[in-house]
Design a protein around this motif. Structure first.
Motif, PDB file in Angstrom:
ATOM      1  N   ASP A 162     -21.174 -57.664  39.868  1.00  0.00           N
ATOM      2  CA  ASP A 162     -20.227 -57.282  38.801  1.00  0.00           C
ATOM      3  C   ASP A 162     -19.861 -58.331  38.042  1.00  0.00           C
ATOM      4  N   ILE A 165     -21.272 -59.010  34.633  1.00  0.00           N
ATOM      5  CA  ILE A 165     -21.243 -57.964  33.710  1.00  0.00           C
ATOM      6  C   ILE A 165     -19.817 -58.187  32.930  1.00  0.00           C
ATOM      7  N   LYS A 203     -23.344 -50.068  32.582  1.00  0.00           N
ATOM      8  CA  LYS A 203     -23.840 -50.575  33.919  1.00  0.00           C
ATOM      9  C   LYS A 203     -23.020 -49.794  35.268  1.00  0.00           C
TER      10      LYS A 203
END
Length: 269
Positions: A162, A165, A203
């Protein structure tokens, strides 16, 4: 070659009725020297092969989209605390591990053979003791295969951790999901904080959908109920978390429970 071997063997261990030859002691010593050298070279070859195999293990590459800064240490603590097998020690072609909130799902694949298991684990919350309890449920072959198909279909392993992202935030509350994926040459370690709190990120939605689906495939709802019934503690938490679960007891049951705990404490002194 056969005659040579027999001749050398006869030099080392001559027959009792053989005629004495003054050159025999020298020949025997020469043969012993040759045999020692051959033995040494064989051992050296075996050791070299061992080192080579070790070097191949060390060449396991961590993917660039992995993030091991904090959560890898946390995962290693779980392995030690609850006696899990580390993914790095496994020799399977593919190993997938999913960690979250007192849960570990492991899937292994070797050619067409696919296995899996789901493990729950908790900590006792008690003033007298700090024990741990875990239980592993072996998954059926078709269940494990369905999870492998899910991994391949969703291409979940292509989603970076993460922190890579854009727009993915972190907080103190929520649920952390950890994904480990290992092949013969690569290893990935990725973590995702509360993807259901990031509905604006594509995502994040894919991660949450994957988590929901893997729980469904494993029949986690029923297995967790079965696990809860077998927990031997009155109060427990998931890996020392702030949320404590306590079983309801009558006053008589509670007095009996406290009495047994005090007795256990005295015995352990």
């Amino acid at each position: 070659m056969k005659k040579l071997v027999l001749y050398l063997a006869d030099l080392v261990n001559p027959k009792d009725n053989a005629d004495f030859n003054p050159k025999l002691p020298i020949a025997r010593e020469l043969v012993r020297h040759i045999m020692k050298k051959i033995t040494f070279e064989i051992l050296l070859l075996i050791y070299s092969n061992f080192l080579f195999s070790q070097s191949k293990v060390e060449k396991l590459i961590l993917t660039k989209d992995s993030d091991t800064i904090y959560w890898n240490k946390y995962k290693n603590e779980l392995i030690t605390k609850y006696n899990f097998e580390d993914i790095s020690s496994k020799k399977d072609e593919i190993v997938f591990k999913f960690w979250s909130f007192g849960t570990c799902i492991e899937i292994t694949k070797n050619d067409t053979l696919i296995n899996g298991n789901l493990t729950y684990f908790v900590d006792e919350v008690d003033e007298f003791s700090k024990k741990h309890f875990k239980k592993t449920f072996n998954l059926k072959g078709e269940t494990a295969k369905e999870i492998i198909n899910l991994i391949e279909k969703t291409e979940i392993n292509k989603i970076p951790s993460d922190k890579f992202i854009k727009g993915w935030q972190h907080g103190f509350d929520g649920i952390e999901y950890i994904f480990e994926y290992k092949t013969k040459t690569e290893y990935s370690f990725k973590n995702y904080w509360s993807p259901n709190s990031h509905e604006n990120l594509e995502k994040a939605k894919r991660i949450q959908k994957f988590v929901d689906e893997i729980y469904r495939i494993c029949d986690s709802e029923n297995l967790s109920k079965q696990f809860s019934k077998e927990i031997p503690f009155r109060s427990y938490s998931y890996n020392g978390g702030s949320m404590v679960v306590s079983k309801i007891m009558t006053q008589e049951e509670y007095r009996k429970y406290k009495k047994e705990k005090r007795k256990s404490k005295r015995q352990n002194k």
